[in-house]
Design an enzyme around this catalytic site. Structure first.
Site, PDB file in Angstrom:
ATOM      1  N   ARG A  10       0.845  -1.199   0.000  1.00 53.96           N
ATOM      2  CA  ARG A  10       0.000   0.000   0.000  1.00 53.96           C
ATOM      3  C   ARG A  10       0.880   1.248   0.000  1.00 53.96           C
ATOM      4  O   ARG A  10       1.960   1.278   0.598  1.00 53.96           O
ATOM      5  CB  ARG A  10      -0.913   0.028   1.223  1.00 53.96           C
ATOM      6  CG  ARG A  10      -1.939   1.168   1.141  1.00 53.96           C
ATOM      7  CD  ARG A  10      -2.738   1.308   2.410  1.00 53.96           C
ATOM      8  NE  ARG A  10      -3.660   2.446   2.301  1.00 53.96           N
ATOM      9  CZ  ARG A  10      -4.339   2.961   3.310  1.00 53.96           C
ATOM     10  NH1 ARG A  10      -4.213   2.449   4.527  1.00 53.96           N
ATOM     11  NH2 ARG A  10      -5.142   3.988   3.125  1.00 53.96           N
ATOM     12  N   HIS A  11       0.379   2.291  -0.659  1.00 58.52           N
ATOM     13  CA  HIS A  11       1.116   3.558  -0.724  1.00 58.52           C
ATOM     14  C   HIS A  11       1.262   4.201   0.656  1.00 58.52           C
ATOM     15  O   HIS A  11       0.543   3.864   1.606  1.00 58.52           O
ATOM     16  CB  HIS A  11       0.392   4.536  -1.663  1.00 58.52           C
ATOM     17  CG  HIS A  11      -1.002   4.883  -1.192  1.00 58.52           C
ATOM     18  ND1 HIS A  11      -1.254   5.811  -0.204  1.00 58.52           N
ATOM     19  CD2 HIS A  11      -2.207   4.414  -1.582  1.00 58.52           C
ATOM     20  CE1 HIS A  11      -2.553   5.911   0.003  1.00 58.52           C
ATOM     21  NE2 HIS A  11      -3.158   5.067  -0.822  1.00 58.52           N
ATOM     22  N   ARG A  60       0.313   8.846  -5.808  1.00 60.24           N
ATOM     23  CA  ARG A  60       0.744   8.378  -4.482  1.00 60.24           C
ATOM     24  C   ARG A  60       1.367   6.984  -4.529  1.00 60.24           C
ATOM     25  O   ARG A  60       2.268   6.683  -3.742  1.00 60.24           O
ATOM     26  CB  ARG A  60      -0.420   8.432  -3.488  1.00 60.24           C
ATOM     27  CG  ARG A  60      -1.661   7.634  -3.845  1.00 60.24           C
ATOM     28  CD  ARG A  60      -2.779   7.991  -2.869  1.00 60.24           C
ATOM     29  NE  ARG A  60      -4.026   7.275  -3.094  1.00 60.24           N
ATOM     30  CZ  ARG A  60      -4.996   7.674  -3.897  1.00 60.24           C
ATOM     31  NH1 ARG A  60      -4.853   8.778  -4.626  1.00 60.24           N
ATOM     32  NH2 ARG A  60      -6.133   6.994  -4.005  1.00 60.24           N
ATOM     33  N   GLU A  84      -7.170   2.557  -6.887  1.00 62.04           N
ATOM     34  CA  GLU A  84      -8.126   2.435  -5.796  1.00 62.04           C
ATOM     35  C   GLU A  84      -9.553   2.420  -6.345  1.00 62.04           C
ATOM     36  O   GLU A  84      -9.797   2.799  -7.501  1.00 62.04           O
ATOM     37  CB  GLU A  84      -7.930   3.591  -4.802  1.00 62.04           C
ATOM     38  CG  GLU A  84      -8.826   3.551  -3.578  1.00 62.04           C
ATOM     39  CD  GLU A  84      -8.649   2.298  -2.727  1.00 62.04           C
ATOM     40  OE1 GLU A  84      -9.043   1.216  -3.221  1.00 62.04           O
ATOM     41  OE2 GLU A  84      -8.150   2.398  -1.588  1.00 62.04           O
ATOM     42  N   HIS A 153      -3.332   0.136  -3.469  1.00 64.81           N
ATOM     43  CA  HIS A 153      -4.091   0.943  -2.503  1.00 64.81           C
ATOM     44  C   HIS A 153      -4.733   0.048  -1.452  1.00 64.81           C
ATOM     45  O   HIS A 153      -4.774  -1.175  -1.607  1.00 64.81           O
ATOM     46  CB  HIS A 153      -5.163   1.739  -3.247  1.00 64.81           C
ATOM     47  CG  HIS A 153      -4.617   2.602  -4.334  1.00 64.81           C
ATOM     48  ND1 HIS A 153      -4.342   3.940  -4.172  1.00 64.81           N
ATOM     49  CD2 HIS A 153      -4.281   2.296  -5.617  1.00 64.81           C
ATOM     50  CE1 HIS A 153      -3.849   4.429  -5.310  1.00 64.81           C
ATOM     51  NE2 HIS A 153      -3.807   3.447  -6.195  1.00 64.81           N
TER      52      HIS A 153
END
Length: 209
Positions: A10-11, A60, A84, A153
């Protein structure tokens, strides 16, 4: 050919994460904490010796992946299917604001139903399908015994993981959210060829072998 290990990363943190806004596919950048998280995690992930690095095309995730690219020299490959969930008109709103604007849908969301995120958004099932399709193609394009890092995401990674594992929709919430810049590790079973969860919500405060 099929990779042996998929790492779903995940970012890092954004300002909208901090303020609990529905972020969706809004192209919100990492904040200073998010950048620091990415560069702290990069050496730990590099120790897994990844041979390929993929990312959602949102800023991101690309900036998070760039920290690992700097550590490993890998090229960041982009796939928009790793984005996302699309939250449509809920984008930028907090939960209470969504509840006021769309009370029936928000109540269904809180009950865990597979509700569409606004009239123009997606459902979790739809996200799971597109992310799992991307993960399958990414894994099949990798060399045998390879480790591939996929930067994605929170909800998209969780939904894609569950669909890849062929779990019923009702099970996806049981995994809980990945923290910012945490990751899950999927290992392919050599005998059966299926994927299993080897680690989940791992961060720089933890290590994996």
């Amino acid at each position: 050919m099929t990779a042996d290990r998929l790492v779903l990363w995940r970012h890092g943190q954004t300002d909208w994460n901090v303020t609990s806004r529905f972020q969706g596919q809004a192209d919100i950048p990492l904040n200073e904490t998010g950048v620091a998280q990415a560069y702290a995690a990069a050496p730990v992930l590099a120790a897994l010796a990844p041979s390929a690095l993929w990312s959602s095309d949102l800023d991101r995730t690309q900036r998070t992946a760039a920290a690992l690219a700097a550590e490993t020299g890998l090229e960041v490959r982009l796939d928009h299917r790793l984005r996302e969930i699309d939250v449509g008109s809920w984008q930028g709103l907090r939960g209470a604001e969504v509840g006021a604007a769309d009370p029936e849908a928000y109540a269904a969301l809180r009950r865990g139903e597979d509700v569409r995120r606004s009239a123009t958004g997606e459902t979790v099932s739809e996200v799971g399908e597109r992310v799992a399709q991307a993960l399958t193609e990414i894994a099949e394009a990798a060399d045998d015994e390879a480790t591939v890092v996929v930067t994605t995401h929170g909800l998209a990674g969780r939904a894609g993981l569950c669909r890849l594992l062929e779990l019923p929709f009702a099970h996806w919430r049981a995994f809980g959210s990945l923290d910012n810049c945490a990751w899950a590790v999927l290992q392919r079973h050599h005998g059966g060829g299926y994927w299993r969860v080897a680690a989940y919500d791992v961060s720089v405060r933890e290590t994996i072998s």
